[in-house]
Design a protein around this motif. Sequence first.
Motif, PDB file in Angstrom:
ATOM      1  N   TYR A 189       4.359  83.594 -10.761  1.00  0.00           N
ATOM      2  CA  TYR A 189       4.326  84.613 -11.808  1.00  0.00           C
ATOM      3  C   TYR A 189       5.523  85.545 -11.604  1.00  0.00           C
ATOM      4  O   TYR A 189       5.990  85.719 -10.470  1.00  0.00           O
ATOM      5  CB  TYR A 189       3.041  85.448 -11.729  1.00  0.00           C
ATOM      6  N   ALA A 190       5.974  86.129 -12.712  1.00  0.00           N
ATOM      7  CA  ALA A 190       7.022  87.155 -12.617  1.00  0.00           C
ATOM      8  C   ALA A 190       6.337  88.520 -12.727  1.00  0.00           C
ATOM      9  O   ALA A 190       5.697  88.817 -13.748  1.00  0.00           O
ATOM     10  CB  ALA A 190       8.042  86.980 -13.732  1.00  0.00           C
ATOM     11  N   ILE A 191       6.449  89.315 -11.683  1.00  0.00           N
ATOM     12  CA  ILE A 191       5.741  90.593 -11.603  1.00  0.00           C
ATOM     13  C   ILE A 191       6.715  91.724 -11.929  1.00  0.00           C
ATOM     14  O   ILE A 191       7.787  91.814 -11.316  1.00  0.00           O
ATOM     15  CB  ILE A 191       5.181  90.828 -10.187  1.00  0.00           C
ATOM     16  N   THR A 192       6.293  92.588 -12.864  1.00  0.00           N
ATOM     17  CA  THR A 192       7.157  93.702 -13.262  1.00  0.00           C
ATOM     18  C   THR A 192       6.357  94.994 -13.359  1.00  0.00           C
ATOM     19  O   THR A 192       5.312  95.027 -14.022  1.00  0.00           O
ATOM     20  CB  THR A 192       7.821  93.413 -14.623  1.00  0.00           C
ATOM     21  N   GLY A 193       6.863  96.006 -12.698  1.00  0.00           N
ATOM     22  CA  GLY A 193       6.178  97.304 -12.754  1.00  0.00           C
ATOM     23  C   GLY A 193       6.595  98.178 -11.588  1.00  0.00           C
ATOM     24  O   GLY A 193       7.409  97.779 -10.749  1.00  0.00           O
ATOM     25  N   THR A 194       6.019  99.376 -11.537  1.00  0.00           N
ATOM     26  CA  THR A 194       6.342 100.329 -10.480  1.00  0.00           C
ATOM     27  C   THR A 194       5.084 100.743  -9.737  1.00  0.00           C
ATOM     28  O   THR A 194       4.095 101.135 -10.358  1.00  0.00           O
ATOM     29  CB  THR A 194       6.995 101.589 -11.086  1.00  0.00           C
ATOM     30  N   LYS A 195       5.142 100.624  -8.433  1.00  0.00           N
ATOM     31  CA  LYS A 195       4.023 101.054  -7.594  1.00  0.00           C
ATOM     32  C   LYS A 195       4.483 102.250  -6.755  1.00  0.00           C
ATOM     33  O   LYS A 195       5.633 102.283  -6.296  1.00  0.00           O
ATOM     34  CB  LYS A 195       3.594  99.907  -6.664  1.00  0.00           C
ATOM     35  N   ILE A 196       3.608 103.199  -6.549  1.00  0.00           N
ATOM     36  CA  ILE A 196       3.993 104.354  -5.719  1.00  0.00           C
ATOM     37  C   ILE A 196       3.047 104.483  -4.529  1.00  0.00           C
ATOM     38  O   ILE A 196       2.001 103.833  -4.474  1.00  0.00           O
ATOM     39  CB  ILE A 196       4.000 105.675  -6.521  1.00  0.00           C
ATOM     40  N   PHE A 197       3.468 105.336  -3.599  1.00  0.00           N
ATOM     41  CA  PHE A 197       2.687 105.598  -2.378  1.00  0.00           C
ATOM     42  C   PHE A 197       2.472 104.327  -1.568  1.00  0.00           C
ATOM     43  O   PHE A 197       1.408 104.138  -0.974  1.00  0.00           O
ATOM     44  CB  PHE A 197       1.317 106.223  -2.716  1.00  0.00           C
ATOM     45  N   ILE A 198       3.467 103.449  -1.515  1.00  0.00           N
ATOM     46  CA  ILE A 198       3.294 102.194  -0.779  1.00  0.00           C
ATOM     47  C   ILE A 198       3.715 102.408   0.671  1.00  0.00           C
ATOM     48  O   ILE A 198       4.911 102.456   0.998  1.00  0.00           O
ATOM     49  CB  ILE A 198       4.095 101.052  -1.441  1.00  0.00           C
ATOM     50  N   SER A 199       2.704 102.507   1.528  1.00  0.00           N
ATOM     51  CA  SER A 199       2.957 102.721   2.948  1.00  0.00           C
ATOM     52  C   SER A 199       3.591 101.475   3.538  1.00  0.00           C
ATOM     53  O   SER A 199       3.119 100.360   3.305  1.00  0.00           O
ATOM     54  CB  SER A 199       1.648 103.007   3.680  1.00  0.00           C
TER      55      SER A 199
END
Lengths: 601, 601
Positions: A189-199
């Motif tokens: 799969y092609a994953i697109t997006g923004t994740k925050i607070f990723i330790s």
Amino acid sequence: MPSYQAPIRDMRFVMDEMLDYPAHYARLPSGDDASPDVVSAILEEGARFARDVLLPINQSGDEEGCLLEGGEVKAPNGFKEAYQQYVEGGWPSLAADPAHGGQGLPPSLAMLLSEMICATNLAWGMYPGLSHGAADALRHHGTDEQKATYLTKLVEGVWTGTMCLTEPHCGTDLGLIKTRAVPADGDAYAITGTKIFISAGEHNLAENIVHLVLAKLPGAPEGSKGISLFVVPKFMPDAQGNVGERNGVTCGSLEHKMGIHGNATCVMNFDGATGYLVGPPNKGLACMFTMMNAARLGVGIQGLGLIEASFQNSLSYARDRLQMRGLSGKQAPEKPADPIIVHPDVRRMLLTQKAFAEGGRMLVLYTAQMLDVVEHCEPGEERDHAETLLGLLTPIVKAFLTEVGFESTNEGVQIYGGHGFIKEWGMEQLVRDARITRLYEGTTGIQALDLLGRKVLMSQGESLKVFTKEIHKFCKAEDDNPALKEFVGPLAKLNAEWGELTMGVGMKAMEDREEVGAASVDYLMYSGYVTLAYLFARAAKQASISLEGDEKAFYAAKLNTARFYYQRLLPRTKAHAQMIQAGASSLMAISSEDFGLGFEI
Amino acid sequence: MPSYQAPIRDMRFVMDEMLDYPAHYARLPSGDDASPDVVSAILEEGARFARDVLLPINQSGDEEGCLLEGGEVKAPNGFKEAYQQYVEGGWPSLAADPAHGGQGLPPSLAMLLSEMICATNLAWGMYPGLSHGAADALRHHGTDEQKATYLTKLVEGVWTGTMCLTEPHCGTDLGLIKTRAVPADGDAYAITGTKIFISAGEHNLAENIVHLVLAKLPGAPEGSKGISLFVVPKFMPDAQGNVGERNGVTCGSLEHKMGIHGNATCVMNFDGATGYLVGPPNKGLACMFTMMNAARLGVGIQGLGLIEASFQNSLSYARDRLQMRGLSGKQAPEKPADPIIVHPDVRRMLLTQKAFAEGGRMLVLYTAQMLDVVEHCEPGEERDHAETLLGLLTPIVKAFLTEVGFESTNEGVQIYGGHGFIKEWGMEQLVRDARITRLYEGTTGIQALDLLGRKVLMSQGESLKVFTKEIHKFCKAEDDNPALKEFVGPLAKLNAEWGELTMGVGMKAMEDREEVGAASVDYLMYSGYVTLAYLFARAAKQASISLEGDEKAFYAAKLNTARFYYQRLLPRTKAHAQMIQAGASSLMAISSEDFGLGFEI
């Protein structure tokens, strides 16, 4: 620099004397591996690693923080080398499944090590810490190929893992996520997006990072029922399973935080990154919960570790610092003033830390036995029982130990007086590091809803009864034990009250669901205090039996801590009980606008 | 960036409607100056200054911190300019004696301004804040020449002041200080020693700094009876009273602290610096107490300001942040989720902040009336009464408001969830800044000993009776007021219990002095909760009267806050009462060594 000695004597008391761990391990299918010699070696080597390797880079790590340059994150000096030693020592694989290269030891042993790591360097501990969650999710939900590709590397520790859940507009409410997964070549799969607070989202400790990412498939149902879980490596594994091509996931920036500066908290940008589905489509949230439950216990242990660290250093300071004379006369007439440990209020603060450290350790090791059974035993009545108790205790471990952890590290600052506010002494760092534990992996409020709403009320109180029955049995059995009179009476009363309060909230909640939220945090704290009261009563029983032996002072001190807990901390239940019963009306009566009438014009 | 609006409507409620400030001011000899117009102008101009000048440099000041270079300290950007505006606005002289260039307004007005300053920029506020204490000490104990030389400059604000008490080995126990003062030319002394934790000890905001320094004369008695107070300027005044030669006092280094980064916390080296005795020899501690009492009220106001700042921003976030649906159904169906202010536990946290902000404001303004009377009225019965109440309430204002201030700013972080831990939002700075308020000017433990030991027990309970009688009178008068039934009953009970608990501790203390220290902090917190309960009952009375007027929503919200306070915060007294009665035994039973038996080998 703060000092640290792993509290092995106290761990031994809880394990060997109170909770009969040797027999517990012997009963586990994998129990032969956890022989007394192995347990001793782990405790002692773990203590050495924490004290000699992690502690010396804790304050410097806080000062230096992490550096993002050209998309690469450099962890503080010494972090990479410490991680190397950790991997070489075989620590990552301690409790992992031998099928994937693990040593197959019970998880409780890893939790003891975890306390030591959290006490000496929480920020560092979160690099390997997140890997456990990622490994758990893959073990439970990954395909054989995924396990072969990723799990063995995670178990070995040469790769680390992350949990990518939160987005800028949603943390608790993951149903709102916007990250998309579009089918690509083959099963990719092609994953697109923004994740925050990723330790530990990006760092230089390991050669690869395995992200477990929540995203939505095209046409997925709205909300939390339309979330899927994907594995997205930083570098694609090549044909030999080694690090290959760079994947389209990068660290966009690092957060500037109150604490845990040594850990990289990343904004992660997924730009058509290649990922693979883990578990069934749209069942991502359930798969993620596998990780979250383990992570929640882990955060509770962070609270415990920080309490112990703060206690040990406060004690040392209180013995050294000379200030004023004792209220009833000079205690150290040869010195210009008495050490502040003579003052009752300083002792109150030290004993608060001590009681929460020892109580927290009992709670963690009691819960760990349930986890051992759930992880290592065959399905059946014993495992069901352990699973119920584990479910009930997990939010208590997480939220109660982090709440009292924050309180206890603050008592540490208070014992140091003005010096506690100065970075050099290391006590304020413990407070700043502790502050996040009340927030991540679900805030205290979320844990409280999990406990009261999901665990207790949704089971019609049955899950609670499993535990209150055990307490009731203990109280009955010890009813005429004169050594326990001061504990068993109050405990039995509280145990009965716990049930009544639960019934009361349950009844009100049938009329108005808001009553659950209104009572929840007080209910969780109340539950935590009663749980520790039970464990302290058991500790007191054990201590009273051993009081006449060689280690009289140890057992007398233990008995005294139990007494302090009952006299000076347990009364807080009175306030919580009344607040549980106070109901939702004063909370819900005014409108959002009317909250601001004192300052808004 | 956080926002701030001075809570003028609420200040007005407390001043005009509840505590009848217009009549109070009219009664003061200096009251004509504090006309309604002047009060309005001060509130509005103060609000503007805080919001427009101080708030914008609060976060940047935290980030930049202070810089020591070549012995000079540079405060963060904008601090100097803000101070200039403050001086130009005439703010430093507001409540100062006209004899020294002051405007002679009642101190209560300066305290309202102070709340606004602390809410928007605590670190900045400490530059002018320390000047007040130094000016007070000179006004009460300085010679006419010292007043002419230093006091007018401090009042004008062109010079600032410090309090130099603490040394590396002593803070609370000032009897241990080592700084020496040796007679030099004329009436001068040469001061030599090291002082630490000197707030605003060196900076670039003003042209000169006036240090008030504790030191020992040759042959002075041991301990606290041998301490003298000196005035030591950074630059010696020349014949015209302007800045002259540099004196031998320099900043050796800046402390690295958890918070208030924008304020310079200095190690000050006195190297034969020229100083002049203030007040009689060996009576320095008593002279210093003049400053400390004012400073303690000031720190309580810092707690209040931080609560209000945290509350306002938490409220705004809770209205904006969308996360999950209300427990009893959608509240904002047009949005993807409901604003988190719909959740009862978020409301519980907001109302906790709101109740402590409004309750703290009532406490400060109630206490401020006593201070006005003590400062502005002639000796007599009224002033004696005010002085007794002021003495009783000062440790409560200081310790209670900073303890609940720390709690409330932490609720702010909690309401923001993970974002609360991120510096950008500004909420964690409030926690770090608030942390010092529990420590400086005497820790909570020291305030508690002052309250229970010095104020209450040493007066045989008489000082407490002055206050409990007033509460009793209120309860009697409102006994059959149906609108206050829910408040007056519980308040009367608590008021009686307060006396009984005091008697109980007093009796035990006659046998064992340690009982005072064992009960003290719980006693202080108990006292704080009862004091706020009294004030909330009075607020409820006023609100219930005005409920039918134009501003129904304001008064209904006020009544609701009082109700919330009684239902959800006041129950904490139950725990404190039990812990006050628990006694010293579990605290004092084990030896210093035995505290460490769980980890020391």
